[in-house]
Design an enzyme around this catalytic site. Structure first.
Site, PDB file in Angstrom:
ATOM      1  N   THR A 137      10.901 -18.896  17.746  1.00 13.73           N
ATOM      2  CA  THR A 137      11.763 -17.782  17.342  1.00 13.73           C
ATOM      3  C   THR A 137      11.542 -17.702  15.830  1.00 13.73           C
ATOM      4  O   THR A 137      11.326 -18.740  15.185  1.00 13.73           O
ATOM      5  CB  THR A 137      13.259 -18.028  17.647  1.00 13.73           C
ATOM      6  OG1 THR A 137      13.713 -19.119  16.860  1.00 13.73           O
ATOM      7  CG2 THR A 137      13.505 -18.323  19.113  1.00 13.73           C
TER       8      THR A 137
ATOM      9  N   LYS B 210     -17.446 -17.334  10.660  1.00 14.09           N
ATOM     10  CA  LYS B 210     -16.370 -16.520  11.201  1.00 14.09           C
ATOM     11  C   LYS B 210     -16.561 -16.117  12.660  1.00 14.09           C
ATOM     12  O   LYS B 210     -17.654 -15.863  13.124  1.00 14.09           O
ATOM     13  CB  LYS B 210     -16.210 -15.239  10.372  1.00 14.09           C
ATOM     14  CG  LYS B 210     -15.667 -15.473   8.984  1.00 14.09           C
ATOM     15  CD  LYS B 210     -14.229 -15.942   8.967  1.00 14.09           C
ATOM     16  CE  LYS B 210     -13.275 -14.858   9.337  1.00 14.09           C
ATOM     17  NZ  LYS B 210     -12.801 -13.983   8.286  1.00 14.09           N
TER      18      LYS B 210
ATOM     19  N   ASN C 128     -14.177 -13.484  14.604  1.00 13.14           N
ATOM     20  CA  ASN C 128     -12.977 -12.666  14.417  1.00 13.14           C
ATOM     21  C   ASN C 128     -12.481 -12.039  15.717  1.00 13.14           C
ATOM     22  O   ASN C 128     -13.283 -11.556  16.525  1.00 13.14           O
ATOM     23  CB  ASN C 128     -13.266 -11.553  13.403  1.00 13.14           C
ATOM     24  CG  ASN C 128     -13.621 -12.104  12.032  1.00 13.14           C
ATOM     25  OD1 ASN C 128     -13.067 -13.118  11.603  1.00 13.14           O
ATOM     26  ND2 ASN C 128     -14.563 -11.456  11.355  1.00 13.14           N
TER      27      ASN C 128
ATOM     28  N   GLU D 263      -7.384  -7.101  17.552  1.00 12.59           N
ATOM     29  CA  GLU D 263      -6.932  -6.344  16.370  1.00 12.59           C
ATOM     30  C   GLU D 263      -7.033  -4.837  16.618  1.00 12.59           C
ATOM     31  O   GLU D 263      -6.175  -4.067  16.196  1.00 12.59           O
ATOM     32  CB  GLU D 263      -7.773  -6.729  15.153  1.00 12.59           C
ATOM     33  CG  GLU D 263      -7.489  -8.141  14.674  1.00 12.59           C
ATOM     34  CD  GLU D 263      -8.477  -8.583  13.599  1.00 12.59           C
ATOM     35  OE1 GLU D 263      -8.029  -8.928  12.503  1.00 12.59           O
ATOM     36  OE2 GLU D 263      -9.696  -8.581  13.851  1.00 12.59           O
TER      37      GLU D 263
ATOM     38  N   TYR E 118       5.354  30.416  27.068  1.00  8.19           N
ATOM     39  CA  TYR E 118       4.119  29.896  26.497  1.00  8.19           C
ATOM     40  C   TYR E 118       3.970  30.330  25.043  1.00  8.19           C
ATOM     41  O   TYR E 118       4.231  31.478  24.684  1.00  8.19           O
ATOM     42  CB  TYR E 118       2.878  30.361  27.303  1.00  8.19           C
ATOM     43  CG  TYR E 118       1.594  29.805  26.713  1.00  8.19           C
ATOM     44  CD1 TYR E 118       1.151  28.532  27.041  1.00  8.19           C
ATOM     45  CD2 TYR E 118       0.863  30.545  25.774  1.00  8.19           C
ATOM     46  CE1 TYR E 118       0.001  27.993  26.460  1.00  8.19           C
ATOM     47  CE2 TYR E 118      -0.292  30.015  25.197  1.00  8.19           C
ATOM     48  CZ  TYR E 118      -0.712  28.748  25.541  1.00  8.19           C
ATOM     49  OH  TYR E 118      -1.839  28.223  24.968  1.00  8.19           O
TER      50      TYR E 118
HETATM   51  N1  ARG Z   1      -6.351  27.247  25.980  1.00  9.01           N
HETATM   52  C1  ARG Z   1      -4.997  27.550  26.240  1.00  9.01           C
HETATM   53  C2  ARG Z   1      -4.142  26.291  26.161  1.00  9.01           C
HETATM   54  O1  ARG Z   1      -4.700  25.259  26.218  1.00  9.01           O
HETATM   55  C3  ARG Z   1      -4.843  28.135  27.608  1.00  9.01           C
HETATM   56  C4  ARG Z   1      -3.659  29.030  27.778  1.00  9.01           C
HETATM   57  C5  ARG Z   1      -3.823  30.258  26.966  1.00  9.01           C
HETATM   58  N2  ARG Z   1      -2.808  31.213  27.248  1.00  9.01           N
HETATM   59  C6  ARG Z   1      -2.558  32.213  26.418  1.00  9.01           C
HETATM   60  N3  ARG Z   1      -1.600  33.011  26.770  1.00  9.01           N
HETATM   61  N4  ARG Z   1      -3.241  32.397  25.328  1.00  9.01           N
HETATM   62  O2  ARG Z   1      -2.966  26.336  26.026  1.00  9.01           O
END
Ligand code: ARG
Length: 458
Positions: free
Chosen positions: A156, A284, A286, A291, A318
């Site tokens: 510890t 050495k 390593n 790492e 989106y």
């Molecule tokens: N290449 C875009 C992405 O990866 C795909 C979707 C694009 N859609 C749009 N409405 N521009 O998100």
């Protein structure tokens, strides 16, 4: 100049370096299989619903399969102007089978298309990660089984605390990985969901059958809200979080391996194959692989943070920001798979330096608690016992000896209840095996633990 898929609304040509900034094809091409699979399922459903004719679908399906084969043979060059994998494939399909290829995008948007691809990709990779974790767990169990009699100092504050079994120590990583595995499995519930057919945002006017594509793509569940379907990236955050935590676990283990393999500790010897030499210092050896795992764990946590930051201000649905969900995730997946494999290799080829460990536990003060417990068994309150032993330790330090070397008269002077069976108690092996509580480091308790561990992986 390639005509853009959305060219109708535009009058000026695009600028190549803007296209370059906009494009994702250099990284989203890894989604090609998922994209084609999703397109075939979508096309097949359009056919079932009478939106595509039998013949149109046949041509589309054959064209898509050919594109995949050509890609696998290295015969396809993607174009940046076509932006991403989805539009590159569509353009290639139209080149191949003519304008019918353009019918595939009926009742679909890239928004539900990319979400479908990503769900398929994450599902596949998470299942693969789960089995790789389990493989590493098997190696840990074997290491614990084959070293069941090996003692080592337990720490510890990185100060010697109490002697433990090496198996008990290494099995901690089994249980960490067991929790990691459970987290990945649980996340699958939220990964294995079909967004296909959500369209750009609001669904579609076509009479499609989203449940058909869900089944065809073997998704366990379906999004019930088209807007949620195209906006949700929670499953990517969760996956990055699970990857980050597993990487942190591997990093902690790496840190131990690095310490154990120092000249100062010399508890283990890593195999040559998992170490490197120095360009200057001939002596050495390593622990570079350990790492690197430790170092790469920073990278995966970074991707998690960047994904959370990416989402925090995004309105529905989106937004192009979401294209940024990919590179970090793809790299995190590659990183964790590599790290799990390397860790497995290191553990299965290293040697445990039993004699050094034996020597280490015999020459330290990690038996001090044992001595205090001994006094407690003789009716001395623990707080007083602690004080008595503390003074004895100090006496030893001043004389440059250990508790086992202290003459009996000194013990008698410290407390009249001490008998000469005291020297048995001071041995690390006795000390470890006097641990009888559930989950303790006593050999019997560790055997119970090992059996449970075995059951979890078979
Ligand atoms: N290449 C875009 C992405 O990866 C795909 C979707 C694009 N859609 C749009 N409405 N521009 O998100």
């Amino acid at each position: 100049m390639t005509k853009k898929a959305w060219g109708g609304r535009f009058t000026n040509d695009s600028i190549s370096w803007v296209d370059d900034f906009n494009a994702s094809i250099h990284f989203d091409k890894v989604l090609i299989e998922e994209d084609i699979k999703g397109s075939i399922a979508h096309g097949d459903m359009l056919k079932t619903k009478g939106i595509l004719t039998e013949d149109e679908f046949k041509k589309i399906e054959a064209g898509l399969k050919e594109i995949l084969e050509e890609y696998q043979k290295g015969q396809i060059t993607f174009s940046i102007e076509r932006e991403d994998i989805h539009m590159n494939i569509e353009a290639l399909l139209i080149e191949k089978i003519g304008p019918i290829g353009g019918k595939l995008h009926t009742a679909r948007s890239r928004n539900d298309q990319v979400a479908t691809d990503m769900h398929l990709y994450v599902k596949r990779e998470v299942i693969d990660i789960i089995s790789t974790i389990e493989y590493l767990q098997g190696t840990i169990v074997e290491l614990a089984e084959s070293n069941i009699e090996v003692l080592m100092p337990g720490y510890t504050h990185l100060q010697r605390a109490q002697p433990i079994l090496f198996s008990h120590h290494i099995l901690v990583y089994f249980w960490m990985l067991e929790r990691d595995k459970a987290r990945f499995k649980d996340a699958l519930k939220r990964i294995d969901i079909s967004p296909l057919g959500a369209g750009a945002i609001s669904g579609t006017t076509f009479d499609i059958d989203r449940h058909q594509t869900q089944k065809a793509l073997d998704f366990n569940d379906i999004y019930h809200n088209s807007m949620d379907a195209v906006s949700d990236r929670d499953y990517i955050v969760e996956t990055l979080s699970n990857i980050s935590l597993t990487m942190v676990h591997l990093s902690r283990l790496s840190e131990e391996l690095i310490f154990w393999s120092t000249d100062e500790a010399n508890f283990i010897t890593l195999s040559d194959a998992f170490t490197t030499g120095s360009s200057m210092m001939p002596q050495k050896k390593n622990p570079d692989m350990a790492e690197l795992i430790r170092g790469k764990s920073g990278r995966t946590s970074g991707y998690l943070m960047s994904m959370l930051m990416l989402l925090k201000g995004l309105p529905l649905t989106y937004n192009k920001d979401m294209q940024e969900d990919k590179e970090g995730l793809f790299d995190a997946v590659k990183t964790i798979k590599g790290a799990l494999k390397i860790m497995d290799g290191m553990l299965s080829t290293m040697s445990v330096n039993k004699d050094v460990l034996e020597e280490a536990v015999s020459n330290d003060f990690s038996n001090a608690t044992e001595l205090a417990d001994y006094l407690v068994e003789k009716e001395i309150p623990f707080r007083d016992a602690h004080e008595i032993v503390g003074k004895l330790v100090l006496t030893c330090i001043n004389r440059g000896i250990y508790l086992k070397d202290l003459p009996f008269e000194e013990y008698k002077k410290a407390s009249s209840v001490i008998e000469n069976d005291i020297y048995d108690i001071l041995s690390a092996k006795v000390s470890v095996n006097r641990r009888i509580s559930y989950g303790s480091t006593g050999t019997e308790a560790v055997k119970v633990q090992l059996k449970l561990a075995r059951e979890r992986i078979t």
